[in-house]
Scaffold this active site. Structure first.
Site, short mmCIF file in Angstrom:
data_model
loop_
_atom_site.label_atom_id
_atom_site.label_comp_id
_atom_site.label_asym_id
_atom_site.label_seq_id
_atom_site.Cartn_x
_atom_site.Cartn_y
_atom_site.Cartn_z
N TYR A 24 1.00 -1.16 0.10
CA TYR A 24 0.12 0.25 -0.08
C TYR A 24 0.74 1.17 -0.12
O TYR A 24 0.31 2.29 -0.01
CB TYR A 24 -1.03 0.01 1.14
CG TYR A 24 -2.00 -1.19 1.14
CD1 TYR A 24 -2.63 -1.64 0.03
CD2 TYR A 24 -2.02 -2.06 2.13
CE1 TYR A 24 -3.51 -2.45 0.21
CE2 TYR A 24 -2.73 -3.24 2.03
CZ TYR A 24 -3.66 -3.62 0.93
OH TYR A 24 -4.62 -4.56 1.12
N HIS A 101 -8.55 2.58 -5.55
CA HIS A 101 -7.82 1.57 -4.63
C HIS A 101 -6.42 1.77 -5.01
O HIS A 101 -5.87 2.29 -5.79
CB HIS A 101 -8.05 0.15 -5.29
CG HIS A 101 -9.62 -0.35 -5.01
ND1 HIS A 101 -10.01 -0.88 -3.73
CD2 HIS A 101 -10.82 -0.20 -5.93
CE1 HIS A 101 -11.35 -1.11 -3.85
NE2 HIS A 101 -11.77 -0.92 -5.10
#
Ligand code: CA2
Length: 150
Positions: A24, A101
Site C-alpha cells: 500500500y 484503490h
C-alpha cells in the site's frame, strides 16, 4: 465554490504507512488527505476527507453526501468485497462516484477481483498507490465540470 468532493476511506486504511508498505506504499492517510486537498484546490474544489472502520458510519457519510457533495470518491477497502448495504447507499446517489484503490485488486487474490461498489461507480482508479486518490479526485472534478457545461 461548488459543493465539496467527499473522499471516504474504509476499514484499516488508518494503518497506511505503518504496515504492509510493500502493498500500500509509504504514504500515511494524512499524507493522502493533503495530496487530495492540494489537487482539488487546483481544480476549484474543496474536499471532505474521512476514514472509518465501521460500515454503518461509511453508509451515514454516503447518505450525507447525497445532500452535501458534488461528487464522491470512495476506497471501500474490505467492505467493497462484502457490503451490499454500502452498495445500496451508493445507488441512491445522483452524483458521480469514483471507486479508488491503492493496489490493483484485479491482480491479487480471486476474492478481490470484483467489488459491489463497482456496480454503482461511475469509474474506477486503482493500482497507483496514493496517486490513485489524486487521480480519482481529478476524475470526480472533471465529471462535475462536464455535467455543468452540458
Ligand atoms: O488497494 C486498496 O486500496 C484496497 O481497497 C485495500 C483494502 C483491500 O481489502 C482491497 O482489496 C484493496 C485493504 C485495506 C487495508 O489497509 C491496510 C493498510 C495498511 C496496513 C494494513 C492494511
Amino acid at each position: 465554490m461548488p459543493n465539496p468532493i467527499y473522499v471516504l476511506s474504509g476499514p484499516n486504511l488508518n494503518l497506511l504507512g505503518v504496515r504492509e508498505p510493500h502493498i500500500y506504499g509509504h504514504d500515511t492517510l494524512e499524507d493522502i488527505r493533503v495530496r487530495c486537498e492540494t489537487r482539488a484546490a487546483g481544480l476549484g474544489f474543496e474536499v471532505v476527507f474521512r476514514q472509518s472502520n465501521h460500515e454503518g458510519e461509511l453508509i451515514d457519510w454516503v447518505q450525507e453526501a447525497r445532500e452535501a457533495a458534488s461528487a464522491l470518491v470512495i476506497n471501500p477497502a474490505g467492505y467493497g468485497h462484502t457490503s451490499v448495504a454500502l452498495l445500496d447507499a451508493l445507488k441512491a446517489l445522483k452524483q458521480p462516484i469514483v471507486e479508488c484503490h491503492l493496489s490493483n485488486p484485479a491482480a491479487r487474490e480471486d476474492f478481490r477481483r470484483s467489488t459491489y461498489v463497482s456496480l454503482a461507480a461511475t469509474g474506477l482508479v486503482s493500482g497507483f498507490g496514493a496517486l490513485s486518490y489524486e487521480l480519482a479526485v481529478e476524475a470526480a472534478a472533471g465529471m462535475v465540470r462536464a455535467a455543468k457545461t452540458v
